[in-house]
Design a protein around this motif. Structure first.
Motif, short mmCIF file in Angstrom:
data_model
loop_
_atom_site.label_atom_id
_atom_site.label_comp_id
_atom_site.label_asym_id
_atom_site.label_seq_id
_atom_site.Cartn_x
_atom_site.Cartn_y
_atom_site.Cartn_z
N GLU A 142 38.18 55.64 -35.05
CA GLU A 142 37.34 55.05 -34.00
C GLU A 142 37.39 53.53 -34.05
O GLU A 142 37.51 52.87 -33.03
CB GLU A 142 35.87 55.46 -34.19
N LYS B 128 31.32 52.01 -38.72
CA LYS B 128 30.90 52.24 -37.35
C LYS B 128 29.94 51.18 -36.82
O LYS B 128 29.94 50.88 -35.63
CB LYS B 128 30.28 53.63 -37.22
N HIS B 129 29.10 50.62 -37.69
CA HIS B 129 28.09 49.66 -37.23
C HIS B 129 28.37 48.22 -37.63
O HIS B 129 27.85 47.30 -37.02
CB HIS B 129 26.71 50.06 -37.76
N MET C 216 33.64 45.20 -36.13
CA MET C 216 34.00 45.14 -34.72
C MET C 216 35.32 44.38 -34.62
O MET C 216 35.45 43.29 -35.18
CB MET C 216 32.93 44.41 -33.92
N LYS D 192 35.23 45.07 -28.07
CA LYS D 192 34.66 46.26 -27.43
C LYS D 192 33.38 46.60 -28.19
O LYS D 192 33.41 47.02 -29.34
CB LYS D 192 35.64 47.42 -27.50
N THR E 99 30.26 48.86 -28.78
CA THR E 99 29.88 50.25 -28.55
C THR E 99 28.37 50.41 -28.79
O THR E 99 27.74 49.55 -29.40
CB THR E 99 30.64 51.20 -29.50
N PRO E 100 27.80 51.51 -28.35
CA PRO E 100 26.37 51.75 -28.64
C PRO E 100 26.08 51.74 -30.14
O PRO E 100 25.00 51.33 -30.56
CB PRO E 100 26.12 53.13 -28.04
N ASP E 101 27.05 52.14 -30.97
CA ASP E 101 26.86 52.10 -32.42
C ASP E 101 26.61 50.68 -32.89
O ASP E 101 25.80 50.44 -33.78
CB ASP E 101 28.09 52.66 -33.15
N HIS E 102 27.31 49.71 -32.30
CA HIS E 102 27.12 48.32 -32.69
C HIS E 102 25.75 47.79 -32.27
O HIS E 102 25.18 46.93 -32.92
CB HIS E 102 28.20 47.43 -32.07
#
Length: 111
Positions: free
Chosen positions: A23, A72-73, A76, A90, A92-95
């Motif tokens: 991911e 994931k968090h 980036m 990019k 993401t909602p995870d960030h």
């Protein structure tokens, strides 16, 4: 039964780490290669851990969860836009999950 459950949890953690890496680094061949190597090495280092040692196993599985969460968090990647020379990330909602606690400046494009 306990041994097979523990083994399946280890394999699930391994797959989870590989999915997270995919991911985060999907467009970065070097990061994909290096993260694959690191995950395999780390799991390989702990192959000797007896599955019957529940405390140590739980600690290692917890470390995998923390590493996946960090990927994931906390990671980036940005790519350079050849036309503008700017870097584009990019998000993401995870960030965005813990953005109120982060020391970041959110810049939105002007319309």
């Amino acid at each position: 039964i306990i041994m097979s459950t523990a083994r399946s949890r280890v394999f699930a953690a391994y797959r989870k780490a590989f999915r997270a890496r995919k991911e985060v680094f999907s467009r970065d061949a070097l990061a994909m290669r290096e993260s694959r190597k690191t995950i395999r090495e780390e799991f390989g280092k702990n192959r000797h851990i007896a599955i019957a040692d529940a405390t140590q196993l739980e600690g290692l599985l917890s470390m995998v969860d923390e590493a996946v969460d960090f990927l994931k968090h906390g990671v980036m990647q940005a790519e350079r836009n050849p036309q503008s020379g700017n870097f584009v990330a990019k998000v993401t909602p995870d960030h965005m999950q813990d953005i109120e606690h982060a020391n970041v400046e959110v810049i939105t494009p002007e319309s």
